[in-house]
Design an enzyme around this catalytic site. Structure first.
Site, PDB file in Angstrom:
ATOM      1  N   TYR A  73      13.889  30.744   8.516  1.00 15.23           N
ATOM      2  CA  TYR A  73      12.642  31.381   8.973  1.00 15.23           C
ATOM      3  C   TYR A  73      12.597  31.435  10.492  1.00 15.23           C
ATOM      4  O   TYR A  73      12.865  30.440  11.175  1.00 15.23           O
ATOM      5  CB  TYR A  73      11.430  30.586   8.496  1.00 15.23           C
TER       6      TYR A  73
ATOM      7  N   LYS B 262       0.840  -1.206   0.000  1.00 13.23           N
ATOM      8  CA  LYS B 262       0.000   0.000   0.000  1.00 13.23           C
ATOM      9  C   LYS B 262       0.875   1.257   0.000  1.00 13.23           C
ATOM     10  O   LYS B 262       2.074   1.186   0.322  1.00 13.23           O
ATOM     11  CB  LYS B 262      -0.890  -0.021   1.242  1.00 13.23           C
TER      12      LYS B 262
ATOM     13  N   MET C 152      10.417  25.005   2.868  1.00 15.41           N
ATOM     14  CA  MET C 152       9.695  24.177   1.899  1.00 15.41           C
ATOM     15  C   MET C 152      10.659  23.414   0.981  1.00 15.41           C
ATOM     16  O   MET C 152      10.465  22.228   0.708  1.00 15.41           O
ATOM     17  CB  MET C 152       8.766  25.044   1.039  1.00 15.41           C
TER      18      MET C 152
HETATM   19  C1  LIG Z   1      -0.247  -1.739   6.860  1.00 15.05           C
HETATM   20  C2  LIG Z   1      -0.816  -3.014   7.285  1.00 15.05           C
HETATM   21  C3  LIG Z   1      -0.012  -4.165   7.349  1.00 15.05           C
HETATM   22  C4  LIG Z   1       1.493  -4.103   7.238  1.00 15.05           C
HETATM   23  O1  LIG Z   1       1.958  -3.582   8.454  1.00 15.05           O
HETATM   24  P1  LIG Z   1       3.530  -3.411   8.796  1.00 15.05           P
HETATM   25  O2  LIG Z   1       3.529  -2.968  10.205  1.00 15.05           O
HETATM   26  O3  LIG Z   1       4.031  -2.348   7.869  1.00 15.05           O
HETATM   27  O4  LIG Z   1       4.183  -4.709   8.574  1.00 15.05           O
HETATM   28  C5  LIG Z   1      -0.636  -5.378   7.603  1.00 15.05           C
HETATM   29  N1  LIG Z   1      -1.970  -5.444   7.828  1.00 15.05           N
HETATM   30  C6  LIG Z   1      -2.770  -4.358   7.808  1.00 15.05           C
HETATM   31  C7  LIG Z   1      -4.222  -4.504   8.065  1.00 15.05           C
HETATM   32  C8  LIG Z   1      -2.223  -3.101   7.559  1.00 15.05           C
HETATM   33  O5  LIG Z   1      -3.017  -2.017   7.567  1.00 15.05           O
END
Ligand SMILES: *Cc1c(COP(=O)(O)O)cnc(C)c1O
Length: 372
Positions: free
Chosen positions: A261, A40, A309
Site C-alpha cells: 500500500y 492481567k 492487515m
Molecule cells: C502491570 C502492573 C504490574 C506488573 O508490572 P510489570 O512492569 O509488567 O512487572 C504491577 N503492578 C501494577 C499496579 C501493574 O499495573
C-alpha cells in the site's frame, strides 16, 4: 495438530519452561519477600490459564489482574489457596461478586473503601482487600490527603482486613531516575498509617532496584514473560514468546517496482519479495513498516513496504530459493530478534508487542520440566 498449524498464517510458541525459569530467577532476587505475578491481559497475551498454572506449581500464590471479569475467568483454574487480586478494584455495584468468586479487590479510592466496607458490614465479615496509595503516578490509589481521611476516621477500615498496602513505580526500569527513591520514601511515609498491613511496591523492574523496594511481596509481570527489566543492561531473563510466520508466495520484481500500500518502498534492482501471512490484524504493528526484520534460516530479511492487515513483505533477494518455499516458517520473534528488539523498531515497548500478539496465531505451549 499439524494440519491446524498449517491452516494458520503463523505459529506462536510459548515456552512455559522459560516462565518457570524467570519466576525462579525473580524469586532468587527477592530473598525473603514473596513473588506474586501480574497475569492481567491474558498474561500479557501469552495465556493466563497456562501461565498461572505453572506459576502456581512454582509456588506463586498471588495473581494480579486488572478487571473483575479477568479474575472470574481465571478463578476455576487456580486452587483456593491462590489469591486472585483485581487491581482496578470493584466496578460500582459488583462488590458481592468478589466474595462469590473468591477474588480480592485493590481499593483505590475512599469510595471503593466505603463500598467494600458496606458489603463487609452487611455480611458481618472482616473482608480482605489491598489498599493502594499513590506515590507519584497520579493514576490510581489514595492521595496523601485521602490517607489522612482514613487516619482521622478509623471506622472506614474497621470491617476491612487490609492485607497489603500497595503502590506502583512510574520509572523503575530507569535505575538512575530519582523518582524511584522519591516514591520509596513517600510509600514508607504513607504505609506507616497501616502498621498491621504488609506492603507491596515492586513490579518487574522494581525487583532489580534492590531490597529496600521488595517489602513483603513483589508483582512482576513483564520479566516473567522475558521482557528486559533494566534499561541499558543485559537481560537476565529467558525469552518466552517465539513467533514464526508462513511464506505464502515469492515473486521477482524489476528495479523501480513499488511494494505494498502506498508503494512506500521501491526496489533499486531486480529483487525477490516474499509475502508472509501476518499483518497488523495479528498485532504486527504497522509502525514496523520498512523497519522490521525477519530471519530465514538465520539470515536477516528486511520488511519492505507497509504492513498490511494480513500480510507483510520481505526483501529476500539475497536468500537462496530453497529457503523460500510456500509454507516455510520465517522467524519474527526469536533469540536473534527479541521482543525488546522488535519493540525498539516499532517505537514502542516489549509490553505492547506481547499484548498485541494475535488471536489468529496457532499457539503451541511447551513445558519440559526436565530441560532446565
Ligand atoms: C502491570 C502492573 C504490574 C506488573 O508490572 P510489570 O512492569 O509488567 O512487572 C504491577 N503492578 C501494577 C499496579 C501493574 O499495573
Amino acid at each position: 495438530m499439524q494440519q491446524i498449524a498449517e491452516r494458520t498464517g503463523a505459529v506462536l510458541r510459548i515456552d512455559l519452561q522459560a516462565v518457570r525459569y524467570n519466576y525462579r530467577l525473580l524469586r532468587g532476587r527477592l530473598g525473603l519477600a514473596q513473588c506474586g505475578a501480574a497475569v492481567k491481559a491474558d498474561a500479557y497475551g501469552l495465556g493466563a490459564e497456562q501461565v498461572a498454572r505453572v506459576l502456581y506449581e512454582e509456588g506463586c500464590r498471588h495473581f494480579f489482574v486488572a478487571h473483575l471479569e479477568e479474575a472470574i475467568a481465571l478463578r476455576p483454574g487456580l486452587p483456593a489457596d491462590a489469591d486472585l487480586i483485581v487491581m482496578h478494584g470493584s466496578p460500582v455495584g459488583c462488590e458481592a461478586e468478589f466474595v462469590q468468586h473468591g477474588c480480592m479487590p485493590v481499593l483505590n479510592s475512599i469510595q471503593q473503601i466505603q463500598d467494600w466496607a458496606v458489603l463487609a458490614r452487611e455480611r458481618q465479615q472482616f473482608l480482605p482487600a489491598i489498599v493502594q496509595v499513590d506515590t507519584g503516578m497520579a493514576r490510581m490509589g489514595l492521595s496523601a490527603k485521602e490517607v489522612e481521611v482514613l487516619r482521622d476516621d478509623p471506622d472506614l477500615l474497621r470491617s476491612i482486613d487490609v492485607r497489603y498496602v500497595m503502590s506502583h513505580l512510574a520509572s523503575a526500569e530507569d535505575q538512575a531516575n530519582p523518582m524511584n527513591r522519591q516514591q520509596l520514601e513517600k510509600f514508607n511515609e504513607l504505609r506507616a498509617l497501616f502498621p498491621r498491613s504488609k506492603a507491596t511496591l515492586a513490579n518487574s523492574s522494581g525487583v532489580f532496584l534492590g531490597s529496600e523496594f521488595h517489602f513483603d511481596l513483589a508483582r512482576p509481570g513483564a520479566a516473567l514473560y522475558g521482557v528486559a527489566p533494566v534499561a541499558g543492561q543485559e537481560n537476565p531473563l529467558r525469552a518466552v514468546a517465539h513467533l514464526q510466520g508462513r511464506i505464502i508466495q515469492t515473486r521477482e520484481i524489476p528495479a523501480g517496482t513499488g511494494v505494498g500500500y502506498g508503494s512506500t518502498w521501491r526496489s533499486k534492482e531486480t529483487s525477490r519479495i516474499a509475502t508472509i501471512a501476518v499483518g497488523y490484524a495479528d498485532g504486527w504493528l504497522r509502525s514496523l513498516s520498512n523497519r522490521g526484520v525477519a530471519h530465514i534460516a538465520g539470515i536477516a530479511a528486511p520488511m519492505v513496504g507497509n504492513v498490511s492487515m494480513d500480510t507483510i513483505t520481505l526483501d529476500v533477494t539475497h536468500i537462496a530459493p530453497e529457503y523460500l518455499q510456500p509454507g516455510t516458517l520465517v522467524d519474527l520473534i526469536s533469540a536473534t530478534n527479541t521482543v525488546d528488539q522488535v519493540a525498539a523498531k516499532a517505537n514502542t515497548i516489549g509490553y505492547e508487542i506481547l499484548t498485541s500478539l494475535g488471536a489468529r496465531y496457532h499457539r503451541v505451549y511447551s513445558d519440559h520440566k526436565s530441560d532446565n
